[in-house]
Design an enzyme around this catalytic site. Structure first.
Site, PDB file in Angstrom:
ATOM      1  N   ASP A   1       0.785  -1.250   0.000  1.00  0.00           N
ATOM      2  CA  ASP A   1       0.000   0.000   0.000  1.00  0.00           C
ATOM      3  C   ASP A   1       0.813   1.295   0.000  1.00  0.00           C
ATOM      4  O   ASP A   1       0.468   2.251   0.703  1.00  0.00           O
ATOM      5  CB  ASP A   1      -0.958   0.018   1.205  1.00  0.00           C
TER       6      ASP A   1
ATOM      7  N   GLU B   1      -4.644  -0.778  -1.336  1.00  0.00           N
ATOM      8  CA  GLU B   1      -5.948  -0.874  -0.676  1.00  0.00           C
ATOM      9  C   GLU B   1      -6.935  -0.006  -1.454  1.00  0.00           C
ATOM     10  O   GLU B   1      -6.653   1.169  -1.725  1.00  0.00           O
ATOM     11  CB  GLU B   1      -5.862  -0.383   0.781  1.00  0.00           C
TER      12      GLU B   1
ATOM     13  N   LYS C   1      -6.643  -4.967  -3.039  1.00  0.00           N
ATOM     14  CA  LYS C   1      -7.278  -5.598  -1.880  1.00  0.00           C
ATOM     15  C   LYS C   1      -8.315  -4.666  -1.257  1.00  0.00           C
ATOM     16  O   LYS C   1      -8.052  -3.477  -1.070  1.00  0.00           O
ATOM     17  CB  LYS C   1      -6.212  -6.000  -0.845  1.00  0.00           C
TER      18      LYS C   1
ATOM     19  N   LYS D   1      -7.651  -4.722   4.919  1.00  0.00           N
ATOM     20  CA  LYS D   1      -6.335  -4.348   5.435  1.00  0.00           C
ATOM     21  C   LYS D   1      -5.313  -5.440   5.110  1.00  0.00           C
ATOM     22  O   LYS D   1      -4.175  -5.152   4.762  1.00  0.00           O
ATOM     23  CB  LYS D   1      -6.402  -4.106   6.953  1.00  0.00           C
TER      24      LYS D   1
ATOM     25  N   VAL E   1       3.187   0.394   4.221  1.00  0.00           N
ATOM     26  CA  VAL E   1       2.457   1.149   5.242  1.00  0.00           C
ATOM     27  C   VAL E   1       1.040   0.596   5.422  1.00  0.00           C
ATOM     28  O   VAL E   1       0.491   0.016   4.488  1.00  0.00           O
ATOM     29  CB  VAL E   1       2.399   2.638   4.854  1.00  0.00           C
ATOM     30  N   THR E   2       0.455   0.819   6.603  1.00  0.00           N
ATOM     31  CA  THR E   2       1.113   1.281   7.799  1.00  0.00           C
ATOM     32  C   THR E   2       1.465   0.074   8.661  1.00  0.00           C
ATOM     33  O   THR E   2       0.800  -0.955   8.586  1.00  0.00           O
ATOM     34  CB  THR E   2       0.235   2.260   8.625  1.00  0.00           C
TER      35      THR E   2
ATOM     36  N   CYS F   1      -2.109  -2.333   7.840  1.00  0.00           N
ATOM     37  CA  CYS F   1      -2.066  -3.274   6.699  1.00  0.00           C
ATOM     38  C   CYS F   1      -0.838  -4.177   6.700  1.00  0.00           C
ATOM     39  O   CYS F   1      -0.927  -5.333   6.269  1.00  0.00           O
ATOM     40  CB  CYS F   1      -2.199  -2.503   5.402  1.00  0.00           C
TER      41      CYS F   1
ATOM     42  N   GLN G   1       7.969 -13.368  21.661  1.00  0.00           N
ATOM     43  CA  GLN G   1       7.630 -14.778  21.897  1.00  0.00           C
ATOM     44  C   GLN G   1       8.300 -15.705  20.871  1.00  0.00           C
ATOM     45  O   GLN G   1       7.669 -16.590  20.292  1.00  0.00           O
ATOM     46  CB  GLN G   1       6.114 -14.985  21.865  1.00  0.00           C
TER      47      GLN G   1
HETATM   48  N1  TIU Z   1      -2.638   0.487   4.245  1.00  0.00           N
HETATM   49  C1  TIU Z   1      -3.129   0.743   5.453  1.00  0.00           C
HETATM   50  O1  TIU Z   1      -2.484   0.533   6.458  1.00  0.00           O
HETATM   51  N2  TIU Z   1      -4.390   1.308   5.491  1.00  0.00           N
HETATM   52  C2  TIU Z   1      -4.816   2.112   6.509  1.00  0.00           C
HETATM   53  O2  TIU Z   1      -5.972   2.520   6.520  1.00  0.00           O
HETATM   54  N3  TIU Z   1      -3.900   2.440   7.453  1.00  0.00           N
HETATM   55  C3  TIU Z   1      -4.059   3.320   8.480  1.00  0.00           C
HETATM   56  O3  TIU Z   1      -3.150   3.385   9.317  1.00  0.00           O
HETATM   57  N4  TIU Z   1      -5.133   4.069   8.558  1.00  0.00           N
END
Ligand code: TIU
Length: 225
Positions: free
Chosen positions: A29, A77, A134, A137, A162-163, A167, A207
């Site tokens: 993403d 996304e 996709k 997430k 990210v993030t 995701c 862990q």
């Molecule tokens: N790609 C992804 O992480 N989508 C999000 O909406 N991330 C946020 O941190 N909002």
């Protein structure tokens, strides 16, 4: 009998046995709406510089990965223009004035085909590199990623993008449950929130590596380059 030396990447909680032919770089993403000033992420009040620091390390990793002929897969996304794959719960979450599907600073927000939905120019996919669109997430939910990985004999993933806690985490957890070994280079993943970045990375490697391994792009490149 001669044994082939195993390549090993220095990582936490312990070293990662690396099989280049069976390992894809999965870039999550890196879309304009999440990373660019003036995009949806910034419109929501987020500090995009927290994500933009990942661009250069990703660019270097991607460039070496390509030069070695290793496999690269990108994700985005987003939703169909008619929003038929957008769960109503996702549409209204946050009670924002402008939400997914509405007109935003770079076209309709998280809608496929819109400028803001596309991948930033610095990491733009080559025509030979699969792009997974996709709706959720995680990159496995409602996509053909698992089939593509199986068809290509991929068992390991270097996951960047990210993030970190959203995701990237969801995808690493989904991959782990499907039997993939995942390594996350910490400088190539970003969160709008520094405390989530730190906690998200700790969770992966806790862990005994409950979801995977954490390393750096420099350490990965010292083995690949
Ligand atoms: N790609 C992804 O992480 N989508 C999000 O909406 N991330 C946020 O941190 N909002």
């Amino acid at each position: 009998m001669k044994t082939i030396a195993t390549l090993s990447i220095d990582a936490e909680p312990y070293s990662f046995d690396f099989f280049p032919a069976a390992c894809a770089l999965l870039i999550i993403d890196m879309q304009r709406d999440f990373l660019e000033p003036g995009g949806f992420g910034e419109m929501l009040g987020n500090d995009v510089s927290q994500l933009r620091r990942t661009i250069e390390p990703n660019r270097k990793l991607l460039s070496v990965w390509r030069s070695k002929g290793l496999q690269v897969i990108h994700t985005r996304e987003g939703h169909r223009p008619d929003l038929t794959d957008l769960p109503p719960a996702k549409k209204v979450r946050g009670h924002g004035k402008t939400t997914i599907g509405d007109e935003g600073p770079m076209g309709r927000i998280l809608v496929r085909g819109e400028a803001g939905h596309d991948i930033i120019p610095e990491l733009y996919p080559l025509p030979s590199e699969p792009v997974i669109d996709k709706p959720g997430k995680g990159a496995f939910f409602a996509t053909d990623l698992h089939a593509i990985l199986q068809n290509r004999g991929i068992t390991q993933l270097i996951v960047t993008g990210v993030t970190t806690e959203v995701c990237v985490h969801t995808t690493v957890r989904e991959a782990n449950d499907r039997g993939y070994d995942c390594l996350v280079p910490e400088d190539c993943v970003g969160s709008y929130f520094p405390e989530f970045q730190a906690a998200g990375l700790k969770m992966i490697k806790a862990q005994g590596g409950i979801f995977g391994w954490v390393s750096t792009s420099e350490k990965v490149l010292s083995v690949v380059a």
